[in-house]
Write an enzyme that holds these catalytic residues in place. Structure first.
Site, mmCIF file in Angstrom:
data_model
loop_
_atom_site.group_PDB
_atom_site.id
_atom_site.type_symbol
_atom_site.label_atom_id
_atom_site.label_comp_id
_atom_site.label_asym_id
_atom_site.label_seq_id
_atom_site.Cartn_x
_atom_site.Cartn_y
_atom_site.Cartn_z
ATOM 1 N N SER A 87 9.984 7.056 -44.642
ATOM 2 C CA SER A 87 11.582 7.001 -44.541
ATOM 3 C C SER A 87 11.723 6.596 -42.916
ATOM 4 O O SER A 87 11.240 5.505 -42.600
ATOM 5 C CB SER A 87 11.936 8.039 -44.964
ATOM 6 O OG SER A 87 13.447 7.887 -45.116
ATOM 7 N N HIS A 196 17.081 7.179 -50.312
ATOM 8 C CA HIS A 196 16.497 6.294 -51.130
ATOM 9 C C HIS A 196 16.782 6.295 -52.534
ATOM 10 O O HIS A 196 15.942 6.145 -53.330
ATOM 11 C CB HIS A 196 14.822 6.567 -50.863
ATOM 12 C CG HIS A 196 14.482 6.448 -49.528
ATOM 13 N ND1 HIS A 196 14.255 5.442 -48.626
ATOM 14 C CD2 HIS A 196 14.239 7.669 -48.568
ATOM 15 C CE1 HIS A 196 13.977 5.799 -47.496
ATOM 16 N NE2 HIS A 196 13.931 7.038 -47.415
#
Length: 310
Positions: A87, A196
């Protein structure tokens, strides 16, 4: 031993006091960490877990932590053969590879964190790690749980560990269905938004606008991207910066394929994985994916000294 892969940790691995020992001992680390506002340095060193959990604090602090350690390693001659990050760790990986400067990366991640927090506002959401269930079974559970609200797969971390994210009621229903389907455990994560997932589309739009104003350096070694699990290069006639920005815009609103990343790195002859970041989360993912490779985690100054042989 093969090649060396460098991994940068993501959100959820933070803890109070992180970075204080590096800050006091290594000027290279201090130089990067001083790019943060004084208030965020204070939160990292002596803030509460709740303060650290806030996205607008977590992301810049973790980025500076990872980059600061990398700058120490780099000054002592360390160079990986390939890199990736979970991430926000992808921004650390790209900076290590020469795509962004540390100053640029800190500014970008402040923008990203604020946009992600804003995209999360007003929605009661949760993230949960589902342990011991394969992809197909879990995806079926998510499909069935969608009657309770929006819930999606956010991270495919390693065999038997998939993170889901979405509205609280839908996540709870997905956890119930997953346990019925044979999941060993469902574990809530200390993060503050449905990262996400498609909830992050507004944040993606902010990033898309921001990247149009940025300059991109050339990658000095391969970066494996979250949303594909592979290194990506520009085709003939394409600009590398455009390819990278498109992938980062996609990354914030789509699943992270960390298991695929690790497998593809091993296939590219990675025999040693060096994890930078608080905790040993990514090293655990590597070991659960393939126990034949070596893992090293650098969380404290003592870890760094042991790695460097000081």
């Amino acid at each position: 031993m093969g090649k060396t892969a460098l991994l940068f940790a993501g959100q959820g691995s933070q803890f109070p006091g992180m970075g204080k020992d590096f800050y006091e001992q290594y000027p290279e680390f201090k130089k990067v960490f001083d790019l943060l506002p004084a208030e965020q340095r204070e939160i990292a060193f002596s803030g509460s877990r709740d303060q650290l959990k806030e996205t607008v604090n977590t992301q810049p602090i973790l980025l500076a932590f990872g980059l600061g350690i990398y700058e120490v390693l780099k000054s002592r001659g360390f160079r990986p053969d390939m890199t990736a990050g979970l991430s926000l760790g992808e921004y650390s990986a790209l900076t290590a590879a020469g795509v962004f400067t540390p100053e640029q990366a800190v500014s970008l991640i402040h923008c990203r964190a604020e946009a992600m927090e804003e995209a999360s506002a007003g929605v009661q959401t949760e993230m949960s790690a589902i342990l011991g269930l394969d992809r197909d079974k879990l995806m079926d559970c998510l499909k069935r749980a969608s009657s309770a609200g929006r819930v999606e797969a956010a991270n495919f971390n390693c065999p038997g560990q998939i993170v889901i994210s979405g509205e609280q009621a839908a996540v709870e229903e997905a956890e119930r269905l997953a346990k019925e389907a044979g999941a060993r455990k469902c574990m809530r994560l200390p993060v503050s938004g449905p990262f996400h997932t498609s909830y992050m589309k507004p944040a993606a739009e902010v990033l898309e606008q921001r990247f149009q104003k940025e300059s991109f350096g050339r990658m000095e070694f391969p970066v494996y991207f979250n949303c594909t699990g592979r290194p990506e290069t520009a085709a003939d006639g394409q600009d590398e910066g455009t390819v990278i920005s498109d992938l980062l815009v996609r990354q914030v609103q789509s699943s992270v394929y960390m298991e695929d990343t690790i497998r593809n790195m091993i296939e590219a002859d990675a025999g040693r994985f060096v994890e930078i970041g608080p905790g040993k989360t990514l090293s655990g993912f590597v070991r659960r994916t393939d126990r034949s490779v070596q893992t090293v985690s650098i969380t404290t100054a003592a870890d760094l000294q042991a790695f460097l042989g000081e």
